[in-house]
Design a protein around this motif. Structure first.
Motif, short mmCIF file in Angstrom:
data_model
loop_
_atom_site.label_atom_id
_atom_site.label_comp_id
_atom_site.label_asym_id
_atom_site.label_seq_id
_atom_site.Cartn_x
_atom_site.Cartn_y
_atom_site.Cartn_z
N GLY A 1 61.86 -35.70 2.46
CA GLY A 1 61.31 -36.17 1.20
C GLY A 1 59.96 -36.84 1.35
N SER A 2 59.53 -37.11 2.56
CA SER A 2 58.22 -37.70 2.77
C SER A 2 57.14 -36.63 2.62
CB SER A 2 58.13 -38.35 4.16
OG SER A 2 58.31 -37.37 5.17
N THR A 3 55.93 -37.06 2.28
CA THR A 3 54.84 -36.12 2.11
C THR A 3 53.63 -36.54 2.92
OG1 THR A 3 54.06 -37.31 0.14
CG2 THR A 3 55.55 -35.44 -0.22
N GLN A 4 52.79 -35.56 3.25
CA GLN A 4 51.57 -35.79 4.00
C GLN A 4 50.42 -35.10 3.28
OE1 GLN A 4 50.63 -37.45 7.03
NE2 GLN A 4 48.65 -36.88 6.14
N PRO A 5 49.43 -35.85 2.78
CA PRO A 5 48.30 -35.22 2.11
C PRO A 5 47.34 -34.57 3.10
CG PRO A 5 48.00 -37.59 2.19
CD PRO A 5 49.37 -37.32 2.74
N ILE A 6 46.69 -33.52 2.65
CA ILE A 6 45.70 -32.80 3.46
C ILE A 6 44.34 -32.92 2.78
CG2 ILE A 6 45.04 -30.57 4.45
CD1 ILE A 6 47.65 -31.70 5.54
N PRO B 1 30.03 -24.90 6.55
CA PRO B 1 30.21 -23.88 7.59
C PRO B 1 31.44 -24.12 8.47
CG PRO B 1 27.91 -24.49 7.43
CD PRO B 1 28.66 -25.44 6.54
N ASP B 2 31.84 -25.38 8.66
CA ASP B 2 32.93 -25.69 9.58
C ASP B 2 34.23 -26.07 8.89
OD1 ASP B 2 31.27 -25.29 11.82
OD2 ASP B 2 30.56 -27.37 11.72
N ARG B 3 34.18 -26.46 7.62
CA ARG B 3 35.34 -27.12 7.04
C ARG B 3 35.46 -26.84 5.54
NH1 ARG B 3 38.72 -30.58 9.16
NH2 ARG B 3 37.57 -30.40 11.12
N ILE B 4 36.70 -26.76 5.07
CA ILE B 4 37.01 -26.69 3.65
C ILE B 4 37.64 -28.01 3.25
CG2 ILE B 4 38.37 -25.52 1.88
CD1 ILE B 4 38.29 -23.02 3.65
N SER B 5 37.06 -28.69 2.29
CA SER B 5 37.53 -30.01 1.88
C SER B 5 38.08 -29.96 0.46
CB SER B 5 36.38 -31.02 1.94
OG SER B 5 35.87 -31.12 3.26
N PHE B 6 39.14 -30.74 0.24
CA PHE B 6 39.79 -30.80 -1.06
C PHE B 6 39.35 -32.04 -1.82
CE2 PHE B 6 42.56 -28.46 1.81
CZ PHE B 6 42.78 -27.30 1.10
N ARG B 7 39.27 -31.94 -3.13
CA ARG B 7 38.89 -33.07 -3.96
C ARG B 7 39.95 -34.17 -3.82
NH1 ARG B 7 38.09 -32.54 -10.38
NH2 ARG B 7 40.18 -31.75 -10.10
N PRO B 8 39.55 -35.44 -3.66
CA PRO B 8 40.52 -36.52 -3.41
C PRO B 8 41.63 -36.61 -4.43
CG PRO B 8 38.29 -37.30 -2.98
CD PRO B 8 38.15 -35.92 -3.57
N LYS C 1 42.98 -34.10 -5.95
CA LYS C 1 43.75 -32.85 -5.94
C LYS C 1 44.11 -32.44 -4.51
CE LYS C 1 43.86 -31.62 -10.36
NZ LYS C 1 45.09 -31.31 -11.10
N LEU C 2 44.58 -33.36 -3.73
CA LEU C 2 44.91 -33.05 -2.35
C LEU C 2 46.23 -32.30 -2.26
CD1 LEU C 2 44.04 -36.39 -0.49
CD2 LEU C 2 42.60 -34.37 -0.79
N PRO C 3 46.30 -31.21 -1.47
CA PRO C 3 47.59 -30.57 -1.19
C PRO C 3 48.49 -31.54 -0.42
CG PRO C 3 45.76 -29.17 -0.52
CD PRO C 3 45.19 -30.52 -0.80
N LEU C 4 49.78 -31.41 -0.61
CA LEU C 4 50.75 -32.26 0.07
C LEU C 4 51.70 -31.40 0.87
CD1 LEU C 4 51.72 -34.71 -2.82
CD2 LEU C 4 50.05 -35.10 -1.00
N VAL C 5 51.93 -31.76 2.12
CA VAL C 5 52.98 -31.15 2.92
C VAL C 5 54.24 -31.99 2.72
CG1 VAL C 5 53.74 -30.50 5.23
CG2 VAL C 5 51.33 -30.34 4.63
N GLU C 6 55.29 -31.35 2.26
CA GLU C 6 56.53 -32.07 1.98
C GLU C 6 57.56 -31.76 3.06
OE1 GLU C 6 59.23 -30.86 -1.28
OE2 GLU C 6 58.87 -32.88 -2.04
N ALA C 7 58.08 -32.78 3.69
CA ALA C 7 59.10 -32.61 4.72
C ALA C 7 60.48 -32.61 4.08
CB ALA C 7 59.01 -33.74 5.74
N ALA C 8 61.47 -32.13 4.84
CA ALA C 8 62.84 -32.08 4.34
C ALA C 8 63.36 -33.48 4.04
CB ALA C 8 63.74 -31.39 5.36
#
Length: 212
Positions: free
Chosen positions: A58-63, A40-47, A49-56
């Motif tokens: 070149g570093s990435t941050q998993p969600i 009800p409160d949250r959508i969770s990703f399978r460990p 298959k985590l989406p990654l935020v990629e910064a300019a």
């Protein structure tokens, strides 16, 4: 025009604002996206298959998870829910095209809001920034206007601050957020915490990728 908050999963809710996951599970299941689970409160990703935020840089941050928002947000609205989220580093993702700000603790989203951004000849800068200073009751001498709950990002005055977030409004480069959301931000974010500002989290030049 109402803002469109693009999903981390790559779809769009054109009727309003969303980021972080398709709030329509059927739409999500029809797309080649990371495996997700819904509460009800949250959508969770399978460990694996985590989406990654990629910064300019070149570093990435998993969600790992994002807030499950059943109705599209619009101007002046926000959601904040950190229940059950473990302690971790706080950081902020701003998607200018979607006109949204998402606050993360570690890999989990704890807050999101529609945001104002710089227009015309004073656009909001893109890139990775750190919070330089916090000013709870700041008054801008340049614009002779209140800017409560200011989080300063640059030496020349670009900041996140509470504002009257309404349709058709813009800033001189700052990021304006609803007052109560600004208070949550001010209480949660510390000096040195990172703010990632991207033009678009999906599209022709994507900054959101998926692992695996």
């Amino acid at each position: 025009m109402r803002p469109t908050r693009l999903c981390l999963l790559g779809c769009a809710m054109l009727s309003g604002v969303s980021l972080g996951g398709c709030r329509d599970q059927a739409a999500a299941d029809s797309m080649p996206t990371p495996s997700v689970s819904y509460s009800p409160d949250r959508i969770s990703f399978r460990p694996t298959k985590l989406p990654l935020v990629e910064a300019a840089t070149g570093s990435t941050q998993p969600i790992a998870s994002i807030l499950n928002i059943s109705e599209p947000l619009t101007y002046g609205e926000y959601k904040w829910n950190e229940q059950g989220v473990a302690p971790g580093r706080t950081w902020i993702l701003v998607n200018l095209k979607a006109q949204t700000m998402s606050v993360f603790r570690g890999m989990n989203e704890i807050g999101t809001a529609v945001t104002l951004y710089g227009v015309d000849h004073k656009p909001t800068p893109l890139g990775r920034f750190k919070v330089l200073a916090k000013m709870e009751d700041h008054w801008s001498s340049l614009y002779d206007a209140p800017m409560p709950y200011t989080l300063q990002l640059t030496g020349d005055g670009v900041a996140i601050h509470a504002s009257d977030v309404r349709e058709g409004a813009g800033t001189h480069g700052c990021l304006g957020v609803p007052l109560d959301f600004g208070r949550h931000l001010f209480e949660t974010v510390g000096v040195g915490d990172e703010v990632l500002i991207v033009k678009d989290a999906t599209g022709d030049n994507p900054t959101l990728l998926t692992s695996g």
